[in-house]
Motif scaffolding. Structure first.
Motif, PDB file in Angstrom:
ATOM      1  N   PHE A 169      -3.949   1.763   8.364  1.00 23.16           N
ATOM      2  CA  PHE A 169      -5.245   2.415   8.205  1.00 23.16           C
ATOM      3  C   PHE A 169      -5.723   3.031   9.524  1.00 23.16           C
ATOM      4  O   PHE A 169      -6.900   3.032   9.821  1.00 23.16           O
ATOM      5  N   THR A 226      -1.595   7.442  -5.690  1.00 23.54           N
ATOM      6  CA  THR A 226      -3.034   7.647  -5.515  1.00 23.54           C
ATOM      7  C   THR A 226      -3.456   8.850  -6.347  1.00 23.54           C
ATOM      8  O   THR A 226      -2.649   9.744  -6.608  1.00 23.54           O
ATOM      9  N   CYS A 266      -9.625   4.953   6.918  1.00 23.21           N
ATOM     10  CA  CYS A 266      -8.340   4.765   7.604  1.00 23.21           C
ATOM     11  C   CYS A 266      -8.386   5.288   9.040  1.00 23.21           C
ATOM     12  O   CYS A 266      -7.480   5.985   9.490  1.00 23.21           O
ATOM     13  N   CYS A 296      -1.885   4.051   4.286  1.00 24.43           N
ATOM     14  CA  CYS A 296      -2.984   4.596   3.486  1.00 24.43           C
ATOM     15  C   CYS A 296      -2.772   6.076   3.194  1.00 24.43           C
ATOM     16  O   CYS A 296      -2.393   6.853   4.078  1.00 24.43           O
ATOM     17  N   PHE A 304     -10.333  -3.481   2.957  1.00 29.15           N
ATOM     18  CA  PHE A 304      -9.244  -2.640   3.446  1.00 29.15           C
ATOM     19  C   PHE A 304      -8.680  -3.211   4.748  1.00 29.15           C
ATOM     20  O   PHE A 304      -9.422  -3.590   5.653  1.00 29.15           O
ATOM     21  N   ASP A 329       0.842  -1.208   0.000  1.00 23.06           N
ATOM     22  CA  ASP A 329       0.000   0.000   0.000  1.00 23.06           C
ATOM     23  C   ASP A 329       0.874   1.254   0.000  1.00 23.06           C
ATOM     24  O   ASP A 329       0.618   2.214   0.725  1.00 23.06           O
TER      25      ASP A 329
END
Length: 425
Positions: free
Chosen positions: A306, A86, A293, A258, A187, A82
């Motif tokens: 998160f 984005t 998150c 995140c 998630f 992750d």
């Protein structure tokens, strides 16, 4: 112009030079995340389970497979940490859906790196445009835009590489409409990165099937009972890029968690205060992130990625959030981090945008400090490349990072995929 007509037209568009330059930076970042992600032992079984065929497309960690399998595995592994890019216009990770499909097909078809980068740029842009078109209701109801919008971006990029005509491209998008999926319930689990892999594989398969003559609804996206109607889409008006491309505002990660946490973490980087001097901490964020998150008491390293409160406590106690190694189960259980975490208040503020966060620190002396950051603050390509090279140096080690960098800025696609095997650090 409807979304399907817009995407079909866009498949053959010329790519702006600056957009392609940004795509190469994302290729560098994506490949590094995939190489590092292949070292994650929890995904070793998944990777082995896919190795039922040999093929020309390189897979992170070694071996080769057919294009669809390589897209699935590489999409999953590159999102395993992750730590990939984005785009906040639709809250999705475009590169991990599009680039695995592009690189796997490009190797299979012996496509040049330049043409692969152009196809990926079209695909990423299409992913973001589709995500904007689907709108916030699609995301808020529980769909993972990386998986849904990303699948359409991967399909369009694959259609471009295969040289599909307009009707074939329309069918490929229609096929994708029946395949694109992924939910936010995943998630904090291994299934979140799998969402990216599934999107990449969908792109390859939908385009190949359309090339082979399979047909689909003429408008599987916006037509009656199509994707937008059945997946809580809003049908927001979008336009093709002219001078400004959506990819120009892509956001790369410099913290291994995140992206919704990054504005807060950047704000805290300017705190310059010892944790023992802090009497109270209040974090304010856009309401959308509260369900994404804000795990209050994470139990695993994955869940820590998160958690506003836990990562804020880590930062204030000197645990580097740019280090993948710091996101582990031991960190989740650390007594000092947990004690500070449980004193942190996280609340929503709809006056903030999705890329902004504000932190209020009340010190034991009575002093109040307000820290704020916006991830959309301008950054030149040169500044971004410096930060990315520092990140990849830490992920792969400087020699491997330099080799990958030289390959990405060059012209030989094989030089890039040769780096996928990686070396232990």
């Amino acid at each position: 112009m409807g979304i399907t007509e817009l995407l079909v037209k866009f498949a053959g568009a010329d790519v702006a030079e600056e957009a392609a330059a940004m795509m190469r930076l994302s290729l560098f970042d994506w490949a590094a995340c995939g190489i590092a992600g292949a070292r994650e032992q929890e995904f070793a079984g998944f990777r082995r389970a896919q190795m039922t065929e040999e093929g020309p497309a390189h897979i992170f960690g070694g071996d080769g497979a057919g294009a669809a399998t390589a897209a699935l595995v590489n999409g999953t592994l590159s999102h395993a940490l992750d730590y990939d890019d984005t785009h906040f216009a639709h809250i999705g990770h475009p590169s991990v859906a599009v680039l695995p499909a592009v690189m796997a097909l490009a190797e299979t078809l012996d496509i040049s790196l330049t043409d692969a980068v152009d196809a990926a740029t079209i695909g990423v842009e299409a992913s973001v445009l589709t995500g904007i078109w689907l709108g916030r209701s699609h995301y808020q109801i529980g769909y993972h835009q990386t998986a849904t919008a990303g699948a359409f971006g991967a399909t369009l990029a694959a259609a471009r590489l295969l040289g599909l005509d307009k009707q074939q491209t329309r069918h490929a998008l229609g096929l994708c409409s029946s395949m694109a999926s992924g939910i936010k319930a995943q998630f904090g689990t291994m299934a979140k990165p799998l969402n990216a892999g599934l999107a990449a594989r969908t792109g390859v398969e939908a385009a190949l099937w359309a090339q082979a003559g399979m047909t689909a609804a003429q408008d599987g996206l916006a037509g009656p009972l199509g994707f937008t109607e059945t997946h809580h889409g809003e049908g927001v008006d979008v336009k093709l890029p002219r001078k400004e491309w959506q990819i120009s505002t892509i956001s790369h990660k410099f913290h291994a968690c995140c992206h919704g946490l990054h504005a807060m973490l950047e704000a805290l980087s300017g705190a310059n205060v010892e944790a023992e001097r802090i009497a109270g901490i209040k974090i304010r964020t856009h309401p959308r992130w509260m369900s994404v998150c804000n795990i209050a008491q994470p139990k695993t390293g994955l869940e820590v990625k998160f958690s506003y409160a836990h990562t804020a406590a880590m930062t204030l106690l000197g645990h580097a959030t740019g280090s993948i190694a710091n996101f582990n189960d031991e960190t989740a259980r650390d007594a000092g981090i947990c004690a500070l975490r449980d004193r942190i208040e996280v609340s929503e503020d709809d006056a903030l945008t999705e890329t902004q966060s504000q932190v209020t620190l009340t010190l034991v002396s009575g002093e109040v400090r307000r820290l704020r950051h916006d991830l959309m603050a301008p950054m030149t390509l040169e500044e971004r490349s410096v930060k990315l090279r520092t990140k990849v140096d830490a992920l792969l080690g400087e020699p491997a990072s330099e080799t990958l960098w030289q390959a990405v800025i060059g012209s030989d696609l094989d030089a890039v995929t040769a780096c996928f095997e990686g070396v232990p650090v």
